[in-house]
Design a protein around this motif. Structure first.
Motif, PDB file in Angstrom:
ATOM      1  N   HIS A   1      -5.521  11.242  14.834  1.00  0.00           N
ATOM      2  CA  HIS A   1      -4.524  11.148  15.919  1.00  0.00           C
ATOM      3  C   HIS A   1      -3.098  10.504  15.275  1.00  0.00           C
ATOM      4  CE1 HIS A   1      -4.431   6.402  16.146  1.00  0.00           C
ATOM      5  NE2 HIS A   1      -5.200   6.658  15.577  1.00  0.00           N
ATOM      6  N   TRP A   2      -2.845   9.859  14.087  1.00  0.00           N
ATOM      7  CA  TRP A   2      -1.803   9.408  14.152  1.00  0.00           C
ATOM      8  C   TRP A   2      -0.713  10.315  13.266  1.00  0.00           C
ATOM      9  CZ3 TRP A   2      -1.249   9.576   8.856  1.00  0.00           C
ATOM     10  CH2 TRP A   2      -2.553   9.329   8.077  1.00  0.00           C
ATOM     11  N   ARG A   3      -1.320  11.686  13.131  1.00  0.00           N
ATOM     12  CA  ARG A   3      -0.730  12.567  12.189  1.00  0.00           C
ATOM     13  C   ARG A   3       0.112  13.357  13.384  1.00  0.00           C
ATOM     14  NH1 ARG A   3      -1.610  12.854   7.085  1.00  0.00           N
ATOM     15  NH2 ARG A   3      -3.611  12.011   6.368  1.00  0.00           N
ATOM     16  N   PRO A   4       1.383  13.835  13.115  1.00  0.00           N
ATOM     17  CA  PRO A   4       2.161  14.469  14.211  1.00  0.00           C
ATOM     18  C   PRO A   4       1.623  15.987  14.359  1.00  0.00           C
ATOM     19  CG  PRO A   4       3.740  13.434  12.406  1.00  0.00           C
ATOM     20  CD  PRO A   4       2.269  13.342  11.937  1.00  0.00           C
ATOM     21  N   LYS A   5       1.735  16.221  15.391  1.00  0.00           N
ATOM     22  CA  LYS A   5       0.953  17.707  15.880  1.00  0.00           C
ATOM     23  C   LYS A   5       1.534  18.976  14.854  1.00  0.00           C
ATOM     24  CE  LYS A   5       0.266  15.905  20.328  1.00  0.00           C
ATOM     25  NZ  LYS A   5       0.713  15.993  21.885  1.00  0.00           N
ATOM     26  N   HIS A   6       2.921  18.738  14.666  1.00  0.00           N
ATOM     27  CA  HIS A   6       3.375  19.847  14.296  1.00  0.00           C
ATOM     28  C   HIS A   6       3.146  19.836  12.779  1.00  0.00           C
ATOM     29  CE1 HIS A   6       6.489  16.997  13.043  1.00  0.00           C
ATOM     30  NE2 HIS A   6       6.974  17.943  12.088  1.00  0.00           N
TER      31      HIS A   6
ATOM     32  N   ARG B   1     -15.079   3.102   2.276  1.00  0.00           N
ATOM     33  CA  ARG B   1     -15.219   3.972   3.494  1.00  0.00           C
ATOM     34  C   ARG B   1     -14.175   3.792   4.631  1.00  0.00           C
ATOM     35  NH1 ARG B   1     -20.456   5.768   4.650  1.00  0.00           N
ATOM     36  NH2 ARG B   1     -20.006   5.877   6.903  1.00  0.00           N
ATOM     37  N   LEU B   2     -13.707   2.578   4.512  1.00  0.00           N
ATOM     38  CA  LEU B   2     -12.490   2.225   5.453  1.00  0.00           C
ATOM     39  C   LEU B   2     -11.052   3.126   4.627  1.00  0.00           C
ATOM     40  CD1 LEU B   2     -12.622  -1.503   5.984  1.00  0.00           C
ATOM     41  CD2 LEU B   2     -13.017   0.432   7.771  1.00  0.00           C
ATOM     42  N   LEU B   3     -11.165   2.994   3.277  1.00  0.00           N
ATOM     43  CA  LEU B   3     -10.042   3.688   2.997  1.00  0.00           C
ATOM     44  C   LEU B   3      -9.772   5.128   2.965  1.00  0.00           C
ATOM     45  CD1 LEU B   3      -7.466   2.924   0.868  1.00  0.00           C
ATOM     46  CD2 LEU B   3      -8.780   3.709  -0.926  1.00  0.00           C
ATOM     47  N   LEU B   4     -11.135   5.712   3.097  1.00  0.00           N
ATOM     48  CA  LEU B   4     -11.086   7.420   3.098  1.00  0.00           C
ATOM     49  C   LEU B   4     -11.165   7.580   4.800  1.00  0.00           C
ATOM     50  CD1 LEU B   4     -13.377   7.997   0.317  1.00  0.00           C
ATOM     51  CD2 LEU B   4     -11.069   8.400   0.251  1.00  0.00           C
ATOM     52  N   GLY B   5     -11.262   6.853   5.307  1.00  0.00           N
ATOM     53  CA  GLY B   5     -11.288   7.026   7.101  1.00  0.00           C
ATOM     54  C   GLY B   5     -12.575   7.388   7.379  1.00  0.00           C
TER      55      GLY B   5
ATOM     56  N   TYR C   1      -5.081   2.175   7.324  1.00  0.00           N
ATOM     57  CA  TYR C   1      -5.671   3.436   6.984  1.00  0.00           C
ATOM     58  C   TYR C   1      -4.662   3.998   5.806  1.00  0.00           C
ATOM     59  CZ  TYR C   1      -2.370   4.991  10.546  1.00  0.00           C
ATOM     60  OH  TYR C   1      -1.424   4.746  11.522  1.00  0.00           O
ATOM     61  N   LEU C   2      -5.475   5.160   4.965  1.00  0.00           N
ATOM     62  CA  LEU C   2      -4.423   5.331   3.571  1.00  0.00           C
ATOM     63  C   LEU C   2      -3.502   6.639   4.290  1.00  0.00           C
ATOM     64  CD1 LEU C   2      -4.320   5.669   0.611  1.00  0.00           C
ATOM     65  CD2 LEU C   2      -6.180   7.411   0.680  1.00  0.00           C
TER      66      LEU C   2
ATOM     67  N   ARG D   1      -1.371   1.996   5.542  1.00  0.00           N
ATOM     68  CA  ARG D   1      -0.536   1.536   6.707  1.00  0.00           C
ATOM     69  C   ARG D   1      -1.356   0.722   7.922  1.00  0.00           C
ATOM     70  NH1 ARG D   1       1.518   6.362   8.238  1.00  0.00           N
ATOM     71  NH2 ARG D   1       3.611   5.945   7.067  1.00  0.00           N
ATOM     72  N   PRO D   2      -0.590  -0.144   8.477  1.00  0.00           N
ATOM     73  CA  PRO D   2      -1.407  -1.248   9.294  1.00  0.00           C
ATOM     74  C   PRO D   2      -1.748  -0.486  10.462  1.00  0.00           C
ATOM     75  CG  PRO D   2       0.884  -1.635   9.331  1.00  0.00           C
ATOM     76  CD  PRO D   2       0.745  -0.725   8.248  1.00  0.00           C
ATOM     77  N   ALA D   3      -2.901  -0.717  11.059  1.00  0.00           N
ATOM     78  CA  ALA D   3      -3.428  -0.349  12.379  1.00  0.00           C
ATOM     79  C   ALA D   3      -2.315  -0.321  13.495  1.00  0.00           C
ATOM     80  CB  ALA D   3      -4.900  -0.866  12.929  1.00  0.00           C
ATOM     81  N   GLY D   4      -2.041   0.513  14.399  1.00  0.00           N
ATOM     82  CA  GLY D   4      -0.917   0.392  15.507  1.00  0.00           C
ATOM     83  C   GLY D   4       0.563   0.365  14.746  1.00  0.00           C
ATOM     84  N   GLY D   5       0.473   0.843  13.514  1.00  0.00           N
ATOM     85  CA  GLY D   5       1.974   0.903  12.919  1.00  0.00           C
ATOM     86  C   GLY D   5       2.764   2.037  13.413  1.00  0.00           C
ATOM     87  N   PRO D   6       3.866   2.140  13.145  1.00  0.00           N
ATOM     88  CA  PRO D   6       4.783   3.224  13.476  1.00  0.00           C
ATOM     89  C   PRO D   6       4.398   4.701  13.366  1.00  0.00           C
ATOM     90  CG  PRO D   6       5.688   2.410  11.322  1.00  0.00           C
ATOM     91  CD  PRO D   6       4.390   1.817  11.626  1.00  0.00           C
ATOM     92  N   LYS D   7       4.889   5.668  14.062  1.00  0.00           N
ATOM     93  CA  LYS D   7       4.473   6.840  14.070  1.00  0.00           C
ATOM     94  C   LYS D   7       4.666   7.253  12.447  1.00  0.00           C
ATOM     95  CE  LYS D   7       5.690  11.342  16.276  1.00  0.00           C
ATOM     96  NZ  LYS D   7       6.047  12.024  17.386  1.00  0.00           N
ATOM     97  N   THR D   8       3.670   8.287  11.977  1.00  0.00           N
ATOM     98  CA  THR D   8       4.007   8.867  10.940  1.00  0.00           C
ATOM     99  C   THR D   8       4.920   9.651  10.746  1.00  0.00           C
ATOM    100  OG1 THR D   8       1.508   8.435  10.722  1.00  0.00           O
ATOM    101  CG2 THR D   8       2.512   9.946   9.208  1.00  0.00           C
ATOM    102  N   PRO D   9       5.969   9.516   9.767  1.00  0.00           N
ATOM    103  CA  PRO D   9       7.078  10.491   9.377  1.00  0.00           C
ATOM    104  C   PRO D   9       6.567  11.632   8.580  1.00  0.00           C
ATOM    105  CG  PRO D   9       7.076   8.424   8.082  1.00  0.00           C
ATOM    106  CD  PRO D   9       5.974   8.257   8.862  1.00  0.00           C
TER     107      PRO D   9
END
Length: 1086
Positions: A724-729, A893-897, A906-907, A1038-1046
């Motif tokens: 979900h944190w990956r930009p759609k485009h 398992r956490l690192l790989l999602g 998450y990585l 990146r911490p949980a709830g961090g900024p939008k992924t550039p």
């Protein structure tokens, strides 16, 4: 025997003259021998306890030999009495004579004189030659059978020494060797014994392995089944420290070859069923023994959920392959991280990249409680990001996660700056050695004085006054803690061709009284500037404090940068032709990095120190927030959509759980799942009329996954690419190329995901690849085939994949190919070039590292270092390491999602661009990320030219191999492949296929990608002062709830217009930009 010894006694009762007759009573020893055998049999029968057949046979043999010696001794002594000589044999001499005679020594000092004695000796020798070989034969047979079946681990040894039990179906040499090497790599496990329980006999390789002195005294083999209590008793399972239950992934029952469909899945199910029964049997027999279980398919994992540690191969495999498509060489990063290494690989190499790569490969994950740590103890009460940055700066360790002391607490990777370090927290960090084995050197008095001077300078830079001590104490301490970065900045006052007092921005030059001399502290960051003269470093505090509009937290620009800027503006600066432009802040000053705060303010409106210079990634976030993102309508690709949150896609958990135990993660989903008929890429239906990938005209390059059959575990490949944190485009279409028709359960699972399709075909068929969109693909993932393991020769199981990859390598050189192999040793054939002398040097390097005892000697193979090859057997060490580090499986398992935990990060990946080269070093990047987005870097993926041969062999010009190495690239046939007849012939064949399939021929690029002459490798937890290079990809958490992924701006052809395109056939004349491989898929750039 009774007639010879007992009946004469009866005769003497009635006939007195017979009382002078000699009776051979000594022959009763044979009766005693028989009675002894019966006695032992009765004893075991009464005790209801089975006895060892080997001990019984050994007892009979010893008794037989003693009876022979006793009989011969007594007979010779009696018969020699008839000799006329007075010196007759006594009993001792008779025994000596008997032993010497039976041993065939025959000294001759004693001899019999009369013929009855000689006849008796001959008779006894004949009896011995008959009885002793028979007994030895029986003993040898039992010994051989015992050796085949293994022995019994004694109860006394089990109670006094520690041992673990390894259960497996088949005895595979590579599997067991990897286990032994990884298990005994830990120092405190050297006294453990390994009991190997298997129903199969030892083959020649395993027999030779068991005879190696290193393992002969440590490994006990027992042939048996874990489902039989008797065999578990022989292993002393109830006294074992742990039980490892391994799955034989590389073995296939050839009787299953009769089935024509889903052979691989059927075999994997069968193997998992056997593993499940073994696990249940051991748990029933020894419920307190920790279980370490290896399972193949995720849908079978819940059957063994009670085990202490479980590694599911398909979950990890597909998650690693997916992350490889996003963050290049993630598989290499994880493989090196979970293997125990000394970090000495490549230490004697002349190549800089091999030394650096080998040293960083020694990093592993360790843990320690905060109150017991010298690395992190001083950061109690500080924020996590503050502790991570300063621990790396001071000790070179990368703090990447914590675990609270509360009951049921999970590991949290990078919990963010809101987490305050407590003394009871368990810290997880990356380092070459654990803290307990590290030596911390104290600074000398001179170095302490330098650090004290640096603290005073930091106070001056931030305009500190004693009155502010109570109010601004937190900010002051934070700025002082970042003094190492201040020292890096101060160095530049002595560089370049100008004096430290010169200012390109017109800043007034202060008087000498305002200047303060400063020597940077010795440390890791000082090594970067070790070639400069440190005696003349000057800090212009007056200019820093008097310049209007300049934040006091910013430092003066480096003098060298002024010279570079002057040259760009037409000045006389020297040496800046190849340097990237250095960004400038206000008043011409280079923007500095704000220090990492000790803790975040609870008031979001509280004024915090902020960076004046934005990174390239932060600019992209602003752009994405201001502009709409365009996507092609998936139902009608002729229509271009302007994307917003209310359109077709939503964010949420997948509505269908693929298997029991699956932990859903939020990801991008379709608001209305596609119809199953629309999932097949090349088949027309009522909703879609397209028949190949090019007609869909997707905005991004696609990813092709080639597999033999569909598995539910493939969901773990799709979810990381749709998080979900990956930009759609930035999302890329996924095409799953299958040889067998997928089941309904699999299709139902992939329906809700956007731009996910399947297609029937194989990677060996060029038509299938063209329809699947290989011309528009930047990554092709080839999954290992289960049916290929039916090969007569084990190591030929990868032949199909290797040849298919070589074909793709020739036909489509621009595509990044990621291949899963059965045997890691076959990676040397990946993208094979016969005349590549540099690859041959890497082969020699592997042999050298193997001879030195390295467990990962294949790490210098170029396909592995670049992340283009992966084998599931590399994950076996993850299970083995969990015996010493019980957190490793959960952390990976956490690192790989695969799993999610509250508050855990998450990585992600960040790419260094030309605009970001001002950051210069890894340590400065570490501080930049921790102080702004609160991200923790953990490694670097670097690509460089292959190789700088002249510099690499400069130290050995007299060596005979110098000429060969210096022309590696020039002699390689692939460097001029585009101009050869072979290349033209390949291009002609591909274009003919494209024409027949109605594909635009101009989209095929016949030129050879320059990445063939590149070397890529991974650096885990590099040094603080390591210089960054352009196009470096940074592994970050990146911490949980961090900024939008550039993310980077899209290529030109993908977003050519911001207006809705009228409904019409999409343009097909414009050629696509050349795919840039998986390195270009980085969704987060600096």
């Amino acid at each position: 025997m009774e007639m010879l010894t007992s009946f004469p006694f009866l005769l003497t009762i009635f006939w007195r003259p017979l009382r002078q007759f000699f009776i051979p009573v000594f022959l009763n020893c044979w009766l005693a021998k028989q009675l002894l055998e019966n006695l032992f049999n009765d004893l075991h029968r009464v005790m209801q306890k089975p006895h060892s057949a080997l001990q019984q046979r050994l007892m009979i043999l010893v008794a037989t030999i003693l009876c022979l010696i006793f009989t011969c001794m007594c007979g010779v002594e009696h018969l020699e009495r008839a000799d006329s000589k007075e010196d007759h044999f006594d009993l001792f001499e008779a025994m000596y004579f008997t032993v010497v005679t039976f041993s065939t020594v025959g000294y001759g000092d004693l001899k019999v004189e009369i013929w009855p004695s000689r006849l008796f000796i001959m008779i006894m020798i004949g009896v011995a030659l008959k009885q002793v070989p028979l007994q030895l034969e029986g003993l040898a047979y039992i010994t051989i059978m015992r050796k085949k079946q293994g022995g019994t681990y004694s109860r006394h040894r089990a109670q006094t020494e520690k041992h673990v039990v390894v259960c497996t179906t088949t005895m595979q040499y590579d599997l067991f060797t990897d286990f032994l090497n990884e298990f005994y790599a830990h120092q405190h496990l050297q006294d453990y014994f390994v009991v190997l329980l298997s129903p199969c006999e030892l083959d020649n390789n395993m027999t030779a392995l068991m005879q190696v002195p290193m393992w002969a005294q440590r490994v006990i083999y027992i042939q048996g089944s874990a489902l039989k209590d008797q065999d578990l008793i022989r292993c002393r399972m109830d006294d074992a420290e742990a039980c490892f239950i391994l799955s034989p992934r590389n073995v296939m029952d050839r009787s299953e070859a009769a089935y024509t469909s889903n052979v691989g899945q059927r075999i994997r199910n069968k193997i998992d069923q056997q593993t499940i029964l073994r696990t249940w049997a051991v748990k029933d027999f020894a419920p307190r023994v920790p279980l370490y279980v290896q399972i193949l398919k995720p849908e079978n994992r819940f059957h063994v959920a009670f085990a202490d540690h479980v590694v599911c191969e398909d979950e990890f495999k597909y998650a690693l392959l997916a992350n490889n498509c996003l963050c290049p060489a993630t598989s290499t990063f994880v493989t090196l991280l979970i293997h125990t290494s000394r970090g000495q690989e490549g230490a004697d190499s002349h190549s800089l990249w091999q030394r650096l790569y080998g040293k960083c490969s020694g990093n592993e994950v360790y843990h320690i409680i905060l109150r017991d740590s010298r690395f992190f103890g001083e950061f109690e009460g500080k924020s996590f990001t503050y502790a991570s940055f300063h621990a790396h700066k001071k000790y070179g360790v990368s703090l990447c996660g914590i675990r609270k002391v509360e009951e049921g607490a999970h590991i949290q990777l990078n919990p963010g700056p809101r987490h305050i370090m407590r003394e009871s927290d368990t810290c997880f960090y990356m380092n070459i050695t654990k803290e307990e084995n590290s030596v911390i050197l104290k600074h000398s008095n001179e170095e302490r004085e330098r650090e004290k001077t640096a603290v005073e300078i930091a106070k001056t830079v931030i305009n500190y006054t004693p009155e502010d001590e109570k109010v601004e104490q937190s900010k002051l301490e934070t700025a002082i803690a970042g003094v190492g970065t201040v020292a890096l900045e101060l160095h530049h006052f002595a560089g370049g061709g100008k004096t430290p007092t010169a200012s390109a921005a017109g800043t007034p030059v202060p008087s000498p009284e305002c200047r303060q001399k400063y020597m940077p502290p010795l440390g890791r960051e000082a090594a970067e500037f070790g070639t400069h003269d440190n005696a003349g470093l000057t800090l212009d505090t007056a200019a820093a404090s008097s310049a209007s509009g300049v934040d006091r937290n910013h430092l003066m620009p480096p003098a060298g940068d002024d010279g570079l800027q002057g040259q760009r503006d037409g000045g006389d600066g020297q040496g800046a032709d190849d340097a990237p432009p250095m960004p400038r802040g206000r008043e011409g000053r280079r923007a500095s990095i704000m220090p990492v705060l000790e803790m975040m303010s609870s008031d979001p409106e509280d004024e915090q120190l902020k960076d004046e210079k934005l990174l390239h990634a932060q600019k992209q976030v602003d752009i994405e927030g201001e502009e709409d993102v365009l996507l092609w309508d998936e139902e009608d690709p002729a229509t271009l959509l302007i994307w917003d949150e209310e359109d077709q896609w939503i964010k949420g958990n997948p509505p269908i759980i693929p298997y029991i135990g699956y932990m859903p993660a939020p990801c991008h989903l379709l608001s209305k799942p596609k119809d199953i008929c629309c999932l097949e890429l090349d088949k027309k239906c009522d909703h879609c009329k397209w028949t190949h990938a090019a007609e869909y005209n997707w905005p991004n390059n696609n990813i092709i996954v080639a597999a033999e059959s569909a598995a539910l575990g493939m969901v773990n490949f799709i979810v990381p690419l749709r998080q979900h944190w990956r930009p759609k485009h930035t999302l890329k279409p996924i095409i799953i190329l299958l040889e067998e028709k997928p089941g309904t359960a699999f299709l139902e699972c992939i329906r809700p995901f956007p731009m996910v399709y399947y297609m029937m075909g194989t990677v060996e068929n060029l038509d299938d690849l063209l329809r699947a969109g290989i011309l528009q693909a930047d990554t092709v993932v080839i999954v290992d085939k289960e049916s290929s393991k039916l090969a007569e020769e084990d190591y030929m199981a990868d032949a199909n994949q290797i040849v298919a990859v070589q074909t793709l390598f020739k036909l489509f050189p621009h595509v990044n190919i990621i291949t899963e192999l059965t045997h890691p040793s076959n990676m040397r054939f990946m993208q094979f070039r016969a005349k590549d002398s540099y690859a041959q040097k890497m082969a020699e390097k592997q042999k050298i590292e193997t001879s030195k005892g390295s467990n990962i000697a294949y790490m210098f193979r170029l396909p592995f270092s670049a992340g283009n090859v992966f084998s599931a057997s590399m994950l076996d060490t993850l299970l083995y390491q969990s015996f010493v580090k019980d957190y490793m499986i959960g952390a990976m398992r956490l690192l790989l999602g695969i799993d999610q935990a509250p508050g855990s990060g998450y990585l992600c990946e960040l790419r260094i661009t030309a605009e970001d080269m001002w950051i210069r070093t890894y340590g400065r990047l570490y501080q930049k990320l921790c102080s702004t987005t609160h991200e923790i870097p953990i490694g670097v993926f670097r690509t460089q030219s292959q190789p700088d041969n002249k510099s690499e062999v400069g130290m050995s010009r007299n060596d005979s191999s110098y000429c060969m190495l210096s022309v590696t690239i020039e002699e390689d046939d692939s460097s001029s492949l585009g101009a050869t007849e072979e290349r033209k012939e390949i291009a002609g064949i591909v274009r003919q296929k494209m024409k027949r399939l109605d594909l635009p021929e101009e989209e095929y690029d016949s030129e050879v990608s320059d990445k063939r002459n590149k070397i890529s490798y991974v650096l885990i937890n590099p040094a603080f002062d390591m210089k960054l290079e352009m196009d470096d990809v940074i592994f970050i958490i990146r911490p949980a709830g961090g900024p939008k992924t550039p993310s980077p701006m899209p290529p030109r052809r993908k977003f050519s217009s911001r207006r809705r395109r009228p409904s019409a056939d999409p343009p097909r004349g414009e050629p696509r930009a050349e795919p840039q491989g998986s390195n270009a898929t980085a969704d987060a750039r600096l």
